[in-house]
Design an enzyme around this catalytic site. Structure first.
Site, PDB file in Angstrom:
ATOM      1  CE  LYS A  29      -3.881   2.387   0.468  1.00  8.09           C
ATOM      2  NZ  LYS A  29      -3.551   3.678   1.040  1.00  8.09           N
ATOM      3  CD  GLU A  80      -3.232   8.162  -4.102  1.00  9.02           C
ATOM      4  OE1 GLU A  80      -3.390   9.165  -3.372  1.00  9.02           O
ATOM      5  OE2 GLU A  80      -3.591   7.024  -3.768  1.00  9.02           O
TER       6      GLU A  80
END
Length: 329
Positions: free
Chosen positions: A189, A196
């Site tokens: 993550k 991102e």
């Protein structure tokens, strides 16, 4: 399946709703008792404290912690370790540093309590779209809690199935994946969030350039460009979908100041890259640009002006050069 949720913020509360909608029983706690009462009105069992929450669960007890990374998560997991029993499990679904996951796992093991870290992506839309879950911890325990993860995940949806995956992990195309031992889920993550940052920065810079295309004789319709790129373009993505919505509302994005925060994962990604000696040029530049967004004219800017004045006699303009309104993310 019965599960407890500690932390009922933007994501935690919606995760409870998604779980209950699929028939799971939820016991909920948050320091803000108003949101606890709200979810109790929707069918959850309210708890007034962590001790009360544990007391309302049947063994083996799964407790999902959905809190900001850092002190509050540390304190909550430590307190739960003293309340839970052998065979119970704590799931950290926040954005905790994977290094802390390893520590939490060892600390809870001393009480016979198991620990799962679960990187959770989906934001405020997850209640409808589902959440992408990246999971670390003891594999047997993860498999036992599969009904929880399966409910929270998006499922196959309308995304085309990837050819050649017949003999690969079948939960991945459902939107959740066991990644490895303690910390592995949050490590994945962490890198996800670093990527991102990079994608968002690329969109922001591209649209900034198109905003200034009048210098080349073009007055480009940014909202329409964002929309057309959503249709068959190789740069289409959910982030572009969100960009198109924002520009459709206001092409100048006047409601935003452009102060871009970071929640830690981008920094940890760079730390890990340095430790592994892996070059991550785009990810690091995107993080630094977020730092830059929080400054006006910095000391470094003044130093550059001083050097330019020294070697070339360059004089700063008395008034700032007029700039177009910024549309960066």
């Amino acid at each position: 399946m019965q599960i407890a949720m500690v932390g009922l913020g933007r994501m935690g509360a919606n995760m409870v709703r998604r779980l209950m909608h699929d028939g799971h029983q939820a016991v909920v706690y948050d320091r803000n008792q108003e949101v606890v009462k709200q979810l109790a009105g929707e069918g959850a069992t309210a708890a007034s404290s962590l001790a009360d929450l544990v007391g309302k669960l049947k063994a083996p007890r799964p407790v999902w912690v959905m809190l900001p990374a850092g002190e509050i998560t540390d304190a909550t997991i430590t307190e739960l370790g003293g309340l839970l029993s052998k065979g119970d499990v704590v799931i950290d679904g926040g954005n905790t540093h994977y290094v802390d996951d390893v520590r939490h796992s060892k600390e809870l093991a001393a009480h016979g309590v198991e620990f799962i870290d679960c990187g959770t992506s989906g934001g405020v839309w997850g209640v409808e779209r589902g959440y992408c879950l990246m999971i670390g911890g003891p594999q047997g325990t993860v498999e036992r809690l599969d009904p929880i993860f399966r409910t929270l995940a998006p499922g196959l949806g309308d995304i085309d199935r990837t050819p050649g995956r017949e003999n690969l992990n079948q939960t991945a195309e459902q939107g959740y994946l066991y990644c490895g031992p303690a910390g592995a889920g949050h490590f994945v993550k962490m890198v996800h969030n670093g990527i991102e940052y990079g994608i968002m920065q690329a969109y922001a810079e591209g649209f900034e350039l198109m905003l200034h295309a009048d210098q080349f004789g073009y007055d480009l319709p940014l909202a329409d460009i964002a929309e057309v790129w959503r249709r068959g373009s190789v740069v289409s993505s959910w982030l572009l979908d969100l960009t198109a919505r924002a520009l459709a509302r206001d092409q100048k994005l006047a409601g935003f100041k452009g102060y871009v925060s970071d929640s830690g994962e981008g920094r940890w990604t760079i730390d890990a890259a340095i430790e592994a000696a892996v070059p991550v040029h785009v990810l690091s530049a995107a993080l630094f640009e977020r730092f830059r967004s929080r400054m006006d004219h910095s000391f470094a800017d003044r130093m550059l002006s001083a050097m330019r004045s020294g070697f070339g006699g360059h004089v700063e303009p008395k008034a700032p050069v007029a700039e177009k309104e910024d549309v960066t993310a």
